[in-house]
Design a protein around this motif. Structure first.
Motif, PDB file in Angstrom:
ATOM      1  N   UNK A 134       8.555   9.493  -5.413  1.00  0.00           N
ATOM      2  CA  UNK A 134       9.782   9.452  -4.623  1.00  0.00           C
ATOM      3  C   UNK A 134       9.611   8.530  -3.435  1.00  0.00           C
ATOM      4  N   UNK A 135      10.745   8.024  -2.973  1.00  0.00           N
ATOM      5  CA  UNK A 135      10.736   7.134  -1.822  1.00  0.00           C
ATOM      6  C   UNK A 135      11.921   7.468  -0.934  1.00  0.00           C
ATOM      7  N   UNK A 136      11.606   7.899   0.287  1.00  0.00           N
ATOM      8  CA  UNK A 136      12.625   8.193   1.276  1.00  0.00           C
ATOM      9  C   UNK A 136      12.904   6.934   2.098  1.00  0.00           C
ATOM     10  N   UNK A 188       7.068   4.812   2.415  1.00  0.00           N
ATOM     11  CA  UNK A 188       6.465   4.297   1.182  1.00  0.00           C
ATOM     12  C   UNK A 188       6.699   5.253   0.023  1.00  0.00           C
ATOM     13  N   UNK A 189       6.662   4.683  -1.178  1.00  0.00           N
ATOM     14  CA  UNK A 189       6.772   5.510  -2.371  1.00  0.00           C
ATOM     15  C   UNK A 189       5.545   6.414  -2.457  1.00  0.00           C
ATOM     16  N   UNK A 190       5.773   7.687  -2.777  1.00  0.00           N
ATOM     17  CA  UNK A 190       4.680   8.644  -2.844  1.00  0.00           C
ATOM     18  C   UNK A 190       4.721   9.441  -4.147  1.00  0.00           C
ATOM     19  N   UNK A 191       3.544   9.858  -4.569  1.00  0.00           N
ATOM     20  CA  UNK A 191       3.423  10.654  -5.783  1.00  0.00           C
ATOM     21  C   UNK A 191       3.986  12.045  -5.547  1.00  0.00           C
ATOM     22  N   UNK A 202      -0.039  17.739  -8.479  1.00  0.00           N
ATOM     23  CA  UNK A 202       1.118  17.838  -7.588  1.00  0.00           C
ATOM     24  C   UNK A 202       0.737  17.397  -6.184  1.00  0.00           C
ATOM     25  N   UNK A 203       1.711  16.832  -5.498  1.00  0.00           N
ATOM     26  CA  UNK A 203       1.547  16.598  -4.070  1.00  0.00           C
ATOM     27  C   UNK A 203       1.517  17.946  -3.363  1.00  0.00           C
ATOM     28  N   UNK A 204       0.753  18.016  -2.291  1.00  0.00           N
ATOM     29  CA  UNK A 204       0.647  19.283  -1.560  1.00  0.00           C
ATOM     30  C   UNK A 204       2.011  19.774  -1.078  1.00  0.00           C
ATOM     31  N   UNK A 233      14.674  14.902   0.321  1.00  0.00           N
ATOM     32  CA  UNK A 233      15.665  13.854   0.091  1.00  0.00           C
ATOM     33  C   UNK A 233      14.974  12.507  -0.115  1.00  0.00           C
ATOM     34  N   UNK A 234      15.277  11.862  -1.238  1.00  0.00           N
ATOM     35  CA  UNK A 234      14.638  10.592  -1.584  1.00  0.00           C
ATOM     36  C   UNK A 234      15.218  10.092  -2.896  1.00  0.00           C
TER      37      UNK A 234
END
Length: 115
Positions: free
Chosen positions: A38-40, A44-47, A59-61, A90-91
């Protein structure tokens, strides 16, 4: 070549749920890992989560315990069940497939969590 098409985004209130879907087509035999990023705005785009062909997940924490990734290999589709959504979720959510060592991306689907 692999094509990825996401669906299921939208506008929800905090605490509500959404389920994202990503359908893969094309050279799907080469796919091993699929996932969601996702990218808000301004970030930056994150896993978010990944799942291998053997159903191992990461999973992300920030989403552990709230989001669940799953995969239907027969349909070449990966899902992201998102519960207890928060405004910070939201992203734009992007589907990702690792195909013979190369990353493929979907076009993204907007998720907005707001009261």
């Amino acid at each position: 070549q692999v094509q990825l098409v996401e669906s299921g985004g939208g506008l929800v209130q905090p605490g509500e749920s959404l389920r994202l879907s990503c359908a893969a087509s094309g050279s799907v035999f080469g796919i091993n890992r699929m996932g969601w990023y996702r990218q808000a705005p301004g970030k930056q785009r994150e896993l978010v989560a990944t799942i291998t062909s053997g159903a191992s997940t990461t999973y992300a924490e920030s989403v552990k315990g709230r989001f669940t990734i799953s995969r239907d290999n027969a349909k070449n589709t990966v899902y992201l069940q998102m519960n207890s959504l928060k405004p910070e979720d939201t992203a734009v959510y992007f589907c990702n497939a690792l195909v013979l060592g190369r990353n493929c991306w979907g076009q993204g689907t907007q998720v907005t969590v707001s009261s």
